[in-house]
Enzyme design. Structure first.
Site, PDB file in Angstrom:
ATOM      1  N   GLY A  34       0.813  -1.223   0.000  1.00  0.00           N
ATOM      2  CA  GLY A  34       0.000   0.000   0.000  1.00  0.00           C
ATOM      3  C   GLY A  34       0.839   1.263   0.000  1.00  0.00           C
ATOM      4  O   GLY A  34       0.630   2.145   0.826  1.00  0.00           O
ATOM      5  N   ALA A  35       1.782   1.325  -0.971  1.00  0.00           N
ATOM      6  CA  ALA A  35       2.727   2.458  -0.953  1.00  0.00           C
ATOM      7  C   ALA A  35       2.480   3.448  -2.083  1.00  0.00           C
ATOM      8  O   ALA A  35       3.343   4.264  -2.374  1.00  0.00           O
ATOM      9  CB  ALA A  35       4.149   1.922  -1.006  1.00  0.00           C
ATOM     10  N   ASN A  36       1.311   3.371  -2.709  1.00  0.00           N
ATOM     11  CA  ASN A  36       1.061   4.316  -3.801  1.00  0.00           C
ATOM     12  C   ASN A  36       0.559   5.669  -3.289  1.00  0.00           C
ATOM     13  O   ASN A  36       0.492   6.636  -4.044  1.00  0.00           O
ATOM     14  CB  ASN A  36       0.053   3.735  -4.808  1.00  0.00           C
ATOM     15  CG  ASN A  36      -1.239   3.305  -4.170  1.00  0.00           C
ATOM     16  OD1 ASN A  36      -1.297   2.239  -3.567  1.00  0.00           O
ATOM     17  ND2 ASN A  36      -2.269   4.129  -4.257  1.00  0.00           N
ATOM     18  N   GLY A  48      -0.316   8.173   0.658  1.00  0.00           N
ATOM     19  CA  GLY A  48      -0.330   8.259   2.121  1.00  0.00           C
ATOM     20  C   GLY A  48       1.022   7.956   2.771  1.00  0.00           C
ATOM     21  O   GLY A  48       2.085   8.257   2.239  1.00  0.00           O
ATOM     22  N   GLY A  55       2.538   5.133   3.316  1.00  0.00           N
ATOM     23  CA  GLY A  55       3.371   4.154   2.607  1.00  0.00           C
ATOM     24  C   GLY A  55       4.178   4.798   1.489  1.00  0.00           C
ATOM     25  O   GLY A  55       5.337   4.436   1.254  1.00  0.00           O
ATOM     26  N   TYR A  60     -12.360  -2.064  12.438  1.00  0.00           N
ATOM     27  CA  TYR A  60     -11.063  -1.431  12.105  1.00  0.00           C
ATOM     28  C   TYR A  60     -10.145  -1.506  13.326  1.00  0.00           C
ATOM     29  O   TYR A  60      -8.991  -1.922  13.233  1.00  0.00           O
ATOM     30  CB  TYR A  60     -11.272   0.032  11.689  1.00  0.00           C
ATOM     31  CG  TYR A  60      -9.942   0.770  11.544  1.00  0.00           C
ATOM     32  CD1 TYR A  60      -9.121   0.552  10.440  1.00  0.00           C
ATOM     33  CD2 TYR A  60      -9.497   1.646  12.540  1.00  0.00           C
ATOM     34  CE1 TYR A  60      -7.892   1.206  10.316  1.00  0.00           C
ATOM     35  CE2 TYR A  60      -8.271   2.296  12.429  1.00  0.00           C
ATOM     36  CZ  TYR A  60      -7.478   2.065  11.309  1.00  0.00           C
ATOM     37  OH  TYR A  60      -6.253   2.695  11.198  1.00  0.00           O
TER      38      TYR A  60
HETATM   39  N1  LIG Z   1      -3.942   8.010   8.666  1.00  0.00           N
HETATM   40  C1  LIG Z   1      -3.965   7.786   9.974  1.00  0.00           C
HETATM   41  O1  LIG Z   1      -4.313   8.673  10.792  1.00  0.00           O
HETATM   42  C2  LIG Z   1      -3.573   6.428  10.514  1.00  0.00           C
HETATM   43  C3  LIG Z   1      -3.611   6.241  11.918  1.00  0.00           C
HETATM   44  C4  LIG Z   1      -3.257   4.995  12.424  1.00  0.00           C
HETATM   45  C5  LIG Z   1      -2.869   3.971  11.563  1.00  0.00           C
HETATM   46  N2  LIG Z   1      -2.847   4.187  10.211  1.00  0.00           N
HETATM   47  C6  LIG Z   1      -2.436   3.053   9.348  1.00  0.00           C
HETATM   48  O2  LIG Z   1      -1.496   3.470   8.388  1.00  0.00           O
HETATM   49  C7  LIG Z   1      -1.559   2.602   7.257  1.00  0.00           C
HETATM   50  C8  LIG Z   1      -1.493   3.438   5.980  1.00  0.00           C
HETATM   51  O3  LIG Z   1      -2.682   4.210   5.894  1.00  0.00           O
HETATM   52  P1  LIG Z   1      -2.729   5.696   5.321  1.00  0.00           P
HETATM   53  O4  LIG Z   1      -3.177   6.556   6.409  1.00  0.00           O
HETATM   54  O5  LIG Z   1      -1.502   6.022   4.589  1.00  0.00           O
HETATM   55  O6  LIG Z   1      -3.983   5.532   4.337  1.00  0.00           O
HETATM   56  P2  LIG Z   1      -4.139   5.668   2.751  1.00  0.00           P
HETATM   57  O7  LIG Z   1      -3.528   6.935   2.276  1.00  0.00           O
HETATM   58  O8  LIG Z   1      -5.575   5.440   2.500  1.00  0.00           O
HETATM   59  O9  LIG Z   1      -3.273   4.461   2.205  1.00  0.00           O
HETATM   60  C9  LIG Z   1      -3.698   3.141   2.327  1.00  0.00           C
HETATM   61  C10 LIG Z   1      -2.964   2.280   1.316  1.00  0.00           C
HETATM   62  O10 LIG Z   1      -3.446   0.936   1.459  1.00  0.00           O
HETATM   63  C11 LIG Z   1      -3.796   0.471   0.157  1.00  0.00           C
HETATM   64  N3  LIG Z   1      -4.828  -0.564   0.168  1.00  0.00           N
HETATM   65  C12 LIG Z   1      -6.119  -0.475   0.579  1.00  0.00           C
HETATM   66  N4  LIG Z   1      -6.759  -1.615   0.333  1.00  0.00           N
HETATM   67  C13 LIG Z   1      -5.859  -2.461  -0.230  1.00  0.00           C
HETATM   68  C14 LIG Z   1      -5.922  -3.788  -0.730  1.00  0.00           C
HETATM   69  N5  LIG Z   1      -7.071  -4.499  -0.737  1.00  0.00           N
HETATM   70  N6  LIG Z   1      -4.804  -4.353  -1.241  1.00  0.00           N
HETATM   71  C15 LIG Z   1      -3.645  -3.652  -1.280  1.00  0.00           C
HETATM   72  N7  LIG Z   1      -3.532  -2.383  -0.866  1.00  0.00           N
HETATM   73  C16 LIG Z   1      -4.631  -1.797  -0.339  1.00  0.00           C
HETATM   74  C17 LIG Z   1      -4.284   1.699  -0.572  1.00  0.00           C
HETATM   75  O11 LIG Z   1      -4.306   1.462  -1.969  1.00  0.00           O
HETATM   76  P3  LIG Z   1      -5.382   2.206  -2.945  1.00  0.00           P
HETATM   77  O12 LIG Z   1      -4.814   3.554  -3.232  1.00  0.00           O
HETATM   78  O13 LIG Z   1      -5.419   1.315  -4.129  1.00  0.00           O
HETATM   79  O14 LIG Z   1      -6.674   2.281  -2.192  1.00  0.00           O
HETATM   80  C18 LIG Z   1      -3.223   2.700  -0.128  1.00  0.00           C
HETATM   81  O15 LIG Z   1      -2.063   2.562  -0.884  1.00  0.00           O
HETATM   82  C19 LIG Z   1      -2.849   1.792   7.415  1.00  0.00           C
HETATM   83  O16 LIG Z   1      -2.521   0.484   7.830  1.00  0.00           O
HETATM   84  C20 LIG Z   1      -3.603   2.523   8.509  1.00  0.00           C
HETATM   85  O17 LIG Z   1      -4.433   1.689   9.269  1.00  0.00           O
HETATM   86  C21 LIG Z   1      -3.178   5.387   9.676  1.00  0.00           C
END
Ligand SMILES: NC(=O)c1ccc[n+]([C@@H]2O[C@H](COP(=O)([O-])OP(=O)(O)OC[C@H]3O[C@@H](n4cnc5c(N)ncnc54)[C@H](OP(=O)(O)O)[C@@H]3O)[C@@H](O)[C@H]2O)c1
Length: 327
Positions: free
Chosen positions: A22-24, A26, A28, A195
């Site tokens: 999931g590095a495209n 956010g 990642g 979640y």
């Molecule tokens: N943001 C926060 O405040 C926060 C807080 C605590 C923990 N986190 C954790 O941080 C991690 C990264 O999240 P983020 O905040 O950077 O969110 P994000 O920007 O929504 O990024 C999530 C990534 O996961 C990918 N993904 C979703 N469903 C997938 C699937 N079925 N197969 C493969 N990849 C998938 C997305 O790909 P697509 O672009 O294709 O959807 C995207 O690249 C997550 O595990 C999240 O729970 C985030």
């Protein structure tokens, strides 16, 4: 409050291989870009080839900007060593295809960052029959880790599995009979709780996997990236998020990547396991009683192996290591 950059800029050899899911976008995205800018070979495991390729182009543009700024300690290359490999965590078959493709490269694997995730979601089941959040955030990452561990175990010293969990896990309860939530009607299904639970399972996995990997070259850590302004927040109640925004400043996606980058590259963390990081520091207040309960961890372990029985051969289960509660 301003955040202070909390990862060291180290020089990594191109032979050091990092896979990040999931590095495209956010957190990642920035994690992958900075680790690649330190010199490592990075594979971004994403479900959309188009989005991943656009992300790699953007990483290279931003890399050139950093070079022009004279940013110290970044690698002197024309292009970053980042490639895409398809992975959809909503499909166990896709995880296995990713593993086959990775094995076909003949690469070693030193760091596996399980970062992909979805937020609160309505009740939905994958083709594998699992609740969607459970599978995307936890189960597929468990399978990926289990399948890649044999490679990591033979990749030399200081191999790290990093599970990007979240602070929300402290509000979750562990109840084995509710893992799939099939007893709930659509209306009664609490996507927020699912979640939170998925984030709890990741920390429990850290403890149970480390028990089996003790004395090996592979360590497992977990972390909370902080509240980060990414697309993930769209899944939550905007009113609640706005209330939280008034209480704490949410991090930018780059700031949100620092704890993960630190866990992946900080030489001082070589051999460190069983730690839940928050703002790049070991956190004691989180990873509370539920996550640390060994009995629950082992219940989850057994349940997980049952869910993955068609995908884990005896050899792979053996490589996971042995614990006295295993049959
Ligand atoms: N943001 C926060 O405040 C926060 C807080 C605590 C923990 N986190 C954790 O941080 C991690 C990264 O999240 P983020 O905040 O950077 O969110 P994000 O920007 O929504 O990024 C999530 C990534 O996961 C990918 N993904 C979703 N469903 C997938 C699937 N079925 N197969 C493969 N990849 C998938 C997305 O790909 P697509 O672009 O294709 O959807 C995207 O690249 C997550 O595990 C999240 O729970 C985030």
């Amino acid at each position: 409050m301003e955040c202070k950059q909390s990862f060291p800029l180290v020089s990594l050899p191109s032979e050091r291989v990092v896979v990040i899911t999931g590095a495209n976008q956010g957190i990642g995205y920035h994690t992958a870009k900075w680790i690649a800018m330190m010199g490592a070979t990075v594979i971004i495991a994403c479900r959309s080839e188009e989005k991943a390729k656009q992300a790699i182009d953007r990483m290279n543009t931003e890399f050139n900007e950093e070079k022009e700024k004279g940013t110290k300690s970044i690698v002197d290359l024309k292009k970053l060593n980042v490639t895409f490999m398809r992975l959809d965590n909503a499909s166990l078959k896709s995880v296995m295809t990713f593993v086959d493709h990775f094995k076909a490269t003949g690469l070693k694997l030193h760091v596996l960052i399980c970062n992909a995730g979805i937020g609160r979601h309505k009740q939905e089941y994958t083709d594998d029959g699992n609740e969607l959040i459970f599978q995307v955030n936890y189960l597929s990452h468990f399978l990926l880790t289990a399948q890649l561990l044999p490679i990591m175990k033979t990749s030399g010293p200081d191999c790290r599995v990093i599970l990007v969990s979240g602070g929300q896990h402290i509000f979750a309860s562990f109840q084995l009979d509710e893992i799939q939530g099939k007893q709930f009607t659509e209306d009664a299904f609490d996507g927020l709780h699912y979640y939170r639970r998925s984030k709890l399972y990741q920390i429990m996995q850290m403890f149970s996997m480390n028990r089996r990997l003790a004395d090996s070259n592979v360590t497992v850590t977990s972390l909370h990236p902080g509240g980060v302004e990414t697309g993930l927040l769209d899944a939550f109640d905007p009113v609640e998020i706005n209330i939280q925004r008034q209480e704490v400043r949410f991090k930018s996606p780059f700031e949100g990547s620092w704890t993960t980058i630190n866990a992946a590259v900080n030489p001082a963390l070589s051999g460190v396991r069983d730690v839940f990081f928050c703002d790049s520091k070991p956190s004691t207040e989180t990873a509370g009683a539920q996550a640390r309960d060994e009995f629950c961890q082992e219940q989850l372990w057994k349940y997980t192996l049952t869910c993955l029985k068609d995908y884990l051969s005896e050899d792979v289960v053996k490589t996971l290591g042995w614990h006295s509660t295993d049959k």
